[in-house]
Design a protein around this motif. Structure first.
Motif, PDB file in Angstrom:
ATOM      1  N   ASP A   1       0.813  -1.217   0.000  1.00  0.00           N
ATOM      2  CA  ASP A   1       0.000   0.000   0.000  1.00  0.00           C
ATOM      3  C   ASP A   1       0.846   1.267   0.000  1.00  0.00           C
ATOM      4  O   ASP A   1       0.409   2.304  -0.501  1.00  0.00           O
ATOM      5  CB  ASP A   1      -0.932   0.025   1.211  1.00  0.00           C
ATOM      6  CG  ASP A   1      -2.165  -0.836   1.014  1.00  0.00           C
ATOM      7  OD1 ASP A   1      -2.501  -1.117  -0.156  1.00  0.00           O
ATOM      8  OD2 ASP A   1      -2.784  -1.240   2.008  1.00  0.00           O
TER       9      ASP A   1
ATOM     10  N   VAL B   1      -0.411  -7.307   1.569  1.00  0.00           N
ATOM     11  CA  VAL B   1      -1.525  -6.934   0.694  1.00  0.00           C
ATOM     12  C   VAL B   1      -2.885  -7.037   1.388  1.00  0.00           C
ATOM     13  O   VAL B   1      -3.891  -6.657   0.808  1.00  0.00           O
ATOM     14  CB  VAL B   1      -1.544  -7.805  -0.588  1.00  0.00           C
ATOM     15  CG1 VAL B   1      -0.390  -7.446  -1.491  1.00  0.00           C
ATOM     16  CG2 VAL B   1      -1.516  -9.288  -0.248  1.00  0.00           C
TER      17      VAL B   1
ATOM     18  N   THR C   1     -10.351 -10.659  -4.836  1.00  0.00           N
ATOM     19  CA  THR C   1      -9.907  -9.277  -5.031  1.00  0.00           C
ATOM     20  C   THR C   1      -8.427  -9.121  -4.713  1.00  0.00           C
ATOM     21  O   THR C   1      -7.677  -8.482  -5.456  1.00  0.00           O
ATOM     22  CB  THR C   1     -10.728  -8.330  -4.134  1.00  0.00           C
ATOM     23  OG1 THR C   1     -12.110  -8.451  -4.469  1.00  0.00           O
ATOM     24  CG2 THR C   1     -10.281  -6.888  -4.317  1.00  0.00           C
TER      25      THR C   1
ATOM     26  N   GLU D   1      -6.248 -10.900  -7.385  1.00  0.00           N
ATOM     27  CA  GLU D   1      -6.118 -10.108  -8.618  1.00  0.00           C
ATOM     28  C   GLU D   1      -5.098  -8.990  -8.442  1.00  0.00           C
ATOM     29  O   GLU D   1      -4.352  -8.665  -9.372  1.00  0.00           O
ATOM     30  CB  GLU D   1      -7.488  -9.526  -9.005  1.00  0.00           C
ATOM     31  CG  GLU D   1      -8.432 -10.532  -9.625  1.00  0.00           C
ATOM     32  CD  GLU D   1      -7.861 -11.159 -10.894  1.00  0.00           C
ATOM     33  OE1 GLU D   1      -7.262 -10.417 -11.701  1.00  0.00           O
ATOM     34  OE2 GLU D   1      -7.995 -12.379 -11.061  1.00  0.00           O
ATOM     35  N   ARG D   2      -5.071  -8.408  -7.267  1.00  0.00           N
ATOM     36  CA  ARG D   2      -4.115  -7.329  -7.015  1.00  0.00           C
ATOM     37  C   ARG D   2      -2.676  -7.843  -7.102  1.00  0.00           C
ATOM     38  O   ARG D   2      -1.803  -7.199  -7.672  1.00  0.00           O
ATOM     39  CB  ARG D   2      -4.369  -6.718  -5.640  1.00  0.00           C
ATOM     40  CG  ARG D   2      -3.521  -5.506  -5.359  1.00  0.00           C
ATOM     41  CD  ARG D   2      -3.749  -4.973  -3.971  1.00  0.00           C
ATOM     42  NE  ARG D   2      -2.972  -3.781  -3.730  1.00  0.00           N
ATOM     43  CZ  ARG D   2      -2.688  -3.287  -2.539  1.00  0.00           C
ATOM     44  NH1 ARG D   2      -3.151  -3.904  -1.458  1.00  0.00           N
ATOM     45  NH2 ARG D   2      -1.967  -2.204  -2.393  1.00  0.00           N
TER      46      ARG D   2
ATOM     47  N   ARG E   1      -1.780  -8.551 -10.729  1.00  0.00           N
ATOM     48  CA  ARG E   1      -1.480  -7.310 -11.475  1.00  0.00           C
ATOM     49  C   ARG E   1      -0.053  -6.858 -11.197  1.00  0.00           C
ATOM     50  O   ARG E   1       0.662  -6.415 -12.095  1.00  0.00           O
ATOM     51  CB  ARG E   1      -2.471  -6.206 -11.098  1.00  0.00           C
ATOM     52  CG  ARG E   1      -3.845  -6.373 -11.706  1.00  0.00           C
ATOM     53  CD  ARG E   1      -4.647  -5.076 -11.640  1.00  0.00           C
ATOM     54  NE  ARG E   1      -4.830  -4.603 -10.276  1.00  0.00           N
ATOM     55  CZ  ARG E   1      -5.847  -4.953  -9.483  1.00  0.00           C
ATOM     56  NH1 ARG E   1      -6.756  -5.816  -9.928  1.00  0.00           N
ATOM     57  NH2 ARG E   1      -5.952  -4.463  -8.273  1.00  0.00           N
TER      58      ARG E   1
END
Length: 319
Positions: A228, A252, A266, A269-270, A273
């Motif tokens: 973050d 994460v 979710t 997927e982060r 990416r």
């Protein structure tokens, strides 16, 4: 982990062993007070230096004070609980300790002000930490003989130390910045102590300006970071570590319950990416470990368990 007493600690150990069967750890419950926080926990390991609690925090003394003895007793009780519940465990097991620069920035000298202000005191504290860590690793290995120990060296204050952002005791000034060549030796002593004891050192820092190259250059096998706050300029360093098969612990999962429900899909997927941005796929990033962004001490017990469960689910999906 959240909690304020021995019952909470026993529960935390159970949660960790249940939710993280592939990488459990010795929980820390700083909610029990300064004897159980990051600094107090680590001073319990430093056998060659005395310390005691003062109104301003921990201070070095000529001999161990009652507070340091209490911190040691609490750590021993916690390790007893971990040993009892982890009977027969084999595999990677993580323990944590504050790094030399975070200690130097949070502990005072006998005559006041931070250890950070005194080059000789900084060296003495770092060397004592390294020696105490050898004994600690040996103790945990004796208690959990099937464990392959991963030692997380927490350095949340290192970027502030290097940038000259640590305030003096008066609060009117800042301690001098410490450049990388001067910061490296203390880290090298601690990482070497872990390696020579048969453990694997991983440096954790959840600050935005974590000096990844300094930490790995000083001997850390890998790093633990918070995605973050991590700038994209650090992504190349992560890619290099993953390509080399070195540990990257990627924060994460939120440390407190988010306003909206969070699914493992979710979070997965982060991570995918990010790997795509790094030019990697999950198969080539086998040394990636999914973690919360930082500690879960500020979470409620329900979210602490849920966060660890999410980490396990995401890691499973990636695998």
């Amino acid at each position: 982990m959240p909690g304020t007493d021995a019952t909470d600690y026993d529960l935390a150990v159970k949660v960790v062993l249940d939710e993280l069967p592939d990488l459990p750890h010795v929980p820390e419950l700083p909610g029990r007070g300064p004897h159980a926080d990051l600094t107090g926990r680590t001073l319990a390991l430093v056998s060659e230096l005395g310390a005691d609690l003062q109104p301003a925090g921990w201070r070095l003394t000529d001999a161990p004070g009652i507070d340091q003895r209490r911190a040691r007793s609490l750590l021993a009780q916690d390790l007893d609980a971990v040993e009892e519940q982890s009977q027969g465990y084999t595999g990677t097991f993580k323990i944590q300790v504050a790094g030399p620069w975070t200690l130097a920035a949070t502990v005072e000298r006998p005559r006041g002000d931070r250890v950070l202000a005194d080059h000789g005191a900084r060296r003495e504290l770092a060397e004592a930490l390294a020696e105490g860590l050898r004994d600690h690793v040996a103790d945990v290995r004796r208690r959990i003989p099937g464990a392959d120990l991963l030692v997380q060296v927490d350095e949340p204050a290192l970027p502030a130390v290097m940038a000259g952002r640590i305030p003096t005791a008066s609060g009117f000034h800042r301690h001098r910045s410490v450049d990388p060549p001067r910061a490296s030796p203390a880290l090298e002593w601690v990482f070497a102590a872990v390696t020579e004891s048969g453990g694997t050192p991983v440096a954790h820092c959840c600050a935005p300006d974590v000096p990844i190259s300094l930490l790995t250059g000083a001997g850390a096998a890998g790093v633990s970071v918070d995605l973050d706050v991590l700038p994209t300029s650090s992504y190349d360093d992560l890619a290099v570590l993953l390509e080399q098969g070195r540990p990257v612990h990627l924060g994460v999962v939120p440390t407190t319950a988010p306003a909206r429900p969070l699914s493992d899909g979710t979070v997965t997927e982060r991570v995918l990416r990010l790997l795509d941005m790094l030019g990697l796929d999950p198969q080539s990033a086998a040394s990636l470990v999914v973690t919360p962004g930082c500690g879960l001490a500020g979470a409620d017990p329900e979210w602490a368990r849920r966060a660890l469960h999410l980490c396990r689910q995401v890691a499973s999906a990636l695998a």
